[in-house]
Design a protein around this motif. Structure first.
Motif, PDB file in Angstrom:
ATOM      1  N   MET A   1     -12.643  -2.183   1.465  1.00  0.00           N
ATOM      2  CA  MET A   1     -12.145  -3.217   0.740  1.00  0.00           C
ATOM      3  C   MET A   1     -11.172  -4.101   1.650  1.00  0.00           C
TER       4      MET A   1
ATOM      5  N   VAL B   1      -5.583  -2.686  -6.248  1.00  0.00           N
ATOM      6  CA  VAL B   1      -5.803  -2.342  -4.848  1.00  0.00           C
ATOM      7  C   VAL B   1      -6.289  -3.167  -3.971  1.00  0.00           C
TER       8      VAL B   1
ATOM      9  N   TYR C   1       3.010   2.115  -2.236  1.00  0.00           N
ATOM     10  CA  TYR C   1       3.118   2.604  -3.434  1.00  0.00           C
ATOM     11  C   TYR C   1       1.578   3.487  -3.591  1.00  0.00           C
ATOM     12  N   VAL C   2       0.490   2.946  -3.258  1.00  0.00           N
ATOM     13  CA  VAL C   2      -0.738   3.590  -3.614  1.00  0.00           C
ATOM     14  C   VAL C   2      -0.770   5.011  -2.678  1.00  0.00           C
TER      15      VAL C   2
ATOM     16  N   PHE D   1      -3.403  -5.172  -3.421  1.00  0.00           N
ATOM     17  CA  PHE D   1      -2.326  -4.757  -2.533  1.00  0.00           C
ATOM     18  C   PHE D   1      -2.588  -4.853  -1.074  1.00  0.00           C
ATOM     19  N   ILE D   2      -3.921  -4.737  -0.908  1.00  0.00           N
ATOM     20  CA  ILE D   2      -4.349  -4.644   0.484  1.00  0.00           C
ATOM     21  C   ILE D   2      -4.049  -6.220   1.000  1.00  0.00           C
TER      22      ILE D   2
ATOM     23  N   ARG E   1       3.235  -6.364  -6.251  1.00  0.00           N
ATOM     24  CA  ARG E   1       3.116  -5.289  -7.117  1.00  0.00           C
ATOM     25  C   ARG E   1       2.926  -5.856  -8.620  1.00  0.00           C
TER      26      ARG E   1
ATOM     27  N   MET F   1       0.766  -1.084  -0.076  1.00  0.00           N
ATOM     28  CA  MET F   1       0.042   0.127  -0.071  1.00  0.00           C
ATOM     29  C   MET F   1       0.841   1.203   0.064  1.00  0.00           C
TER      30      MET F   1
ATOM     31  N   GLU G   1      -3.780   0.044 -11.855  1.00  0.00           N
ATOM     32  CA  GLU G   1      -3.449   0.060 -10.391  1.00  0.00           C
ATOM     33  C   GLU G   1      -4.592   0.208  -9.389  1.00  0.00           C
TER      34      GLU G   1
ATOM     35  N   LEU H   1     -11.018   2.453   0.586  1.00  0.00           N
ATOM     36  CA  LEU H   1     -10.045   1.275   1.004  1.00  0.00           C
ATOM     37  C   LEU H   1     -10.349   0.592   2.229  1.00  0.00           C
TER      38      LEU H   1
ATOM     39  N   ALA I   1      -8.956  -2.662   3.951  1.00  0.00           N
ATOM     40  CA  ALA I   1      -7.534  -2.150   4.375  1.00  0.00           C
ATOM     41  C   ALA I   1      -7.885  -1.544   6.115  1.00  0.00           C
TER      42      ALA I   1
ATOM     43  N   LYS J   1      -1.546  -7.703   0.306  1.00  0.00           N
ATOM     44  CA  LYS J   1      -0.319  -7.843   0.643  1.00  0.00           C
ATOM     45  C   LYS J   1       0.316  -8.762  -0.647  1.00  0.00           C
TER      46      LYS J   1
END
Lengths: 376, 239
Positions: free
Chosen positions: A292, B114, A3-4, B117-118, B123, A1, B110, A289, A294, B120
């Motif tokens: 989702m 997401v 990167y985001v 990414f959350i 990338r 995250m 991207e 986020l 996070a 983990k």
């Protein structure tokens, strides 16, 4: 995250630049004012640092280096007799008026060094030879004296002027650190210095000494104090004593402190507000986020990363700009500007406080954020 | 089409939710009982302020309820501590919003990555899967576009790709076609129906848009905090 988080930060270019400008300004202001303040403090104890000797013996009630309280002439021998003292020499320091050939008067600080060793002489000589001070009527002036007394066309090597109606001939120009009062410094031998000044019962200003290599200076200082009843300090301690006196007896600390505090508050206000706005404008995105999956901890890490990224960038830019400012203004010695690693570390800590504060406001907002906001 | 014999993906019993306190307290959900089955696309309809979005939020576990129980895929969601609930949501649910909620600084790929990414996921792997998903929703040629350079329909398809990329078993959609024109709305619903027909998934769609009613398997009407009726939708698209 991470990167985001960074893409979110750099993606909103206007806010990013505003944040960067705010933090850069704060860092620049704090570093610039801090460096000038510290430069002034260095100037205030220039009489000590220019002589570069390890131990100063003074009157026990001394407040600071420029407030000379003369000692009995026997003080030198008494200090020499203390166990652990390698050497001890007399020093004269006092104010006098110089009269130039053009009739102008200038107040000067007369510094008399022991002629046998010339201990306390400046390390660097710009013109002439310092050893020529042993010649009859010879004096050495520092570069600030030359500047204050009219420049090289008025006073230079070979110039003759009067000190208390007695002849003084410039044989060299030494490089020294400017003093707080910027009174020209004239060096001569101790014996000649006491001849220049009006007759007084006591003429010895200080005794300069060094401890033997195998004896700790602190022990020798304690012995000097106990056995002679005089004041004794390391060069560093005497410097600090002088700095603290200046801080206590002038408004300089409050003056610079206020400006530095202002830089800190302005930086915190701009960064805090902009960062908070940045978070508020992205609340739906942060809510998405969260929805989702996070966690608040992940979002907090994102916010901290954003805050510290922009903070450290602002730190680098701010220090760079302050350094350029210092280089441009202080290179000629016109402005005291001393950037120490301690100052830079202090500013880094201040900046981290600003960033943490800014991030915390946003994190609190996000922690309270219900991800259900995304459905509204 | 699916029927009530399918296992319940969502089982809600006696859901009560109020907002405010004292004289200004408003009870939005007044004892909701609802089962949603795997392989089903359920439409949740009803007048504005009826509690649809609140129910959706409660089922998603992003809003604490005052009373009742919600089991999602056999897990008692309302009993899970917040951290575990968040993790569970990230692993099993996908979301599609009326306002898309795409991150404006991220490209389409991207944005879709997401949720990965959350979770983990690295990338390169996350972006590879995101591009594949965008290809599936017909945006393979728009992977590097920023949201502002995409049309509303394309943005919603990116949002759908984002919702599907970690293969959620429960897809929660809030007015997914409201911001779209007719043809784009139909395309989006075709995509959602395809997902809903998968035997191990289900889709809940809150909508006011009568043009898409025929995509649902069942339709629950929520009025004044209560489900007034649940109807099975005919194959032909008539209620």
């Amino acid at each position: 995250m991470n990167y985001v988080a960074l893409k979110m930060l750099f993606g909103d270019r206007a806010k990013y630049l505003m944040l960067l400008c705010g933090l850069t300004f704060a860092v620049m202001l704090i570093v610039q004012q801090g460096a000038i303040f510290w430069g002034l403090m260095m100037w205030s104890q220039a009489s000590i640092s220019n002589l570069n000797v390890p131990i100063w013996i003074t009157d026990p009630g001394i407040a600071q280096v420029d407030e000379v309280k003369p000692l009995a002439d026997t003080a030198v021998d008494r200090v020499r007799s203390v166990d652990g003292v390698e050497w001890a020499v007399p020093l004269y320091k006092g104010l006098l008026r110089a009269r130039l050939a053009n009739g102008e008067y200038h107040q000067i600080t007369l510094t008399g060094l022991e002629s046998a060793t010339l201990i306390g002489r400046p390390a660097e000589v710009l013109e002439g030879r310092f050893e020529d001070i042993l010649q009859p009527d010879a004096v050495v002036i520092d570069q600030w004296a030359m500047e204050r007394m009219g420049g090289p066309t008025v006073i230079t090597v070979g110039t003759i002027f009067e000190l208390n109606d007695k002849l003084a001939r410039v044989v060299a120009i030494a490089k020294t650190q400017k003093s707080f009062t910027n009174i020209p410094v004239v060096y001569t031998t101790y014996e000649r210095a006491v001849r220049y000044v009006p007759r007084e019962r006591r003429t010895l200003s200080y005794v300069l000494a060094k401890a033997k290599d195998d004896v700790p200076a602190a022990d020798v200082i304690q012995r000097i104090r106990t056995q002679t009843g005089l004041g004794a300090f390391t060069e560093e301690d005497f410097g600090w004593k002088t700095i603290l006196w200046v801080l206590k007896n002038t408004g300089i600390g409050i003056n610079f402190g206020t400006t530095i505090l202002l830089g800190f508050i302005v930086g915190m206000a701009i960064a805090g507000q902009t960062f908070y706005l940045f978070t508020v404008e992205n609340l739906r995105q942060f809510g998405a986020l969260k929805a989702m999956g996070a966690s608040t901890c992940t979002l907090a890490r994102m916010i901290l990363l954003q805050a510290f990224t922009v903070g450290l960038t602002g730190y680098g830019v701010g220090i760079g700009l302050a350094t350029v400012f210092g280089y441009l203004t202080a290179s000629g010695g016109g402005l005291p500007f001393v950037e120490t690693w301690q100052l830079l570390l202090l500013v880094l800590v201040a900046l981290l406080v600003i960033c943490t504060f800014s991030a915390l406001i946003s994190i609190i907002k996000l922690a309270r954020l219900e991800p259900a906001i995304v459905f509204r | 089409m699916n029927d009530d014999t399918q296992p319940a993906a969502v089982r809600a019993r006696g859901i009560v939710k109020s907002f405010g306190a004292g004289d200004t307290q408003v009870t939005v959900l007044k004892g909701i009982d609802l089962d949603i089955h795997l392989g089903e696309l359920l439409l949740l309809v009803g007048e504005s302020g009826g509690g649809k979005t609140t129910l959706l939020s409660a089922i998603a576990g992003i809003l604490d309820i005052d009373d009742g129980d919600i089991d999602v895929l056999g897990v008692p969601l309302s009993a899970l501590p917040p951290g575990k609930r968040t993790r569970f949501r990230g692993q099993t649910m996908g979301f599609i919003y009326q306002q898309f909620n795409l991150l404006p600084a991220l490209t389409a790929a991207e944005n879709v990555a997401v949720p990965l990414f959350i979770q983990k996921i690295g990338r390169p792997e996350a972006l590879r899967r995101a591009r594949a998903m965008l290809d599936r929703v017909g945006l393979g040629d728009r992977v590097d576009f920023l949201p502002r350079n995409l049309s509303g329909g394309q943005q919603q398809r990116v949002a759908i790709a984002r919702a599907l990329v970690n293969e959620p078993r429960l897809l929660i959609c809030d007015e997914p076609t409201t911001a779209l024109d007719g043809p784009n709305g139909q395309k989006i619903m075709e995509l959602l129906r395809e997902v809903g027909r998968s035997p191990d998934r289900c889709v809940i769609v809150v909508t006011h848009d009568s043009r898409i009613f025929h995509f649902g398997d069942r339709m629950a009407n929520l009025t004044d905090g209560r489900i007034t009726n649940i109807e099975r939708i005919q194959q032909e698209g008539t209620v």
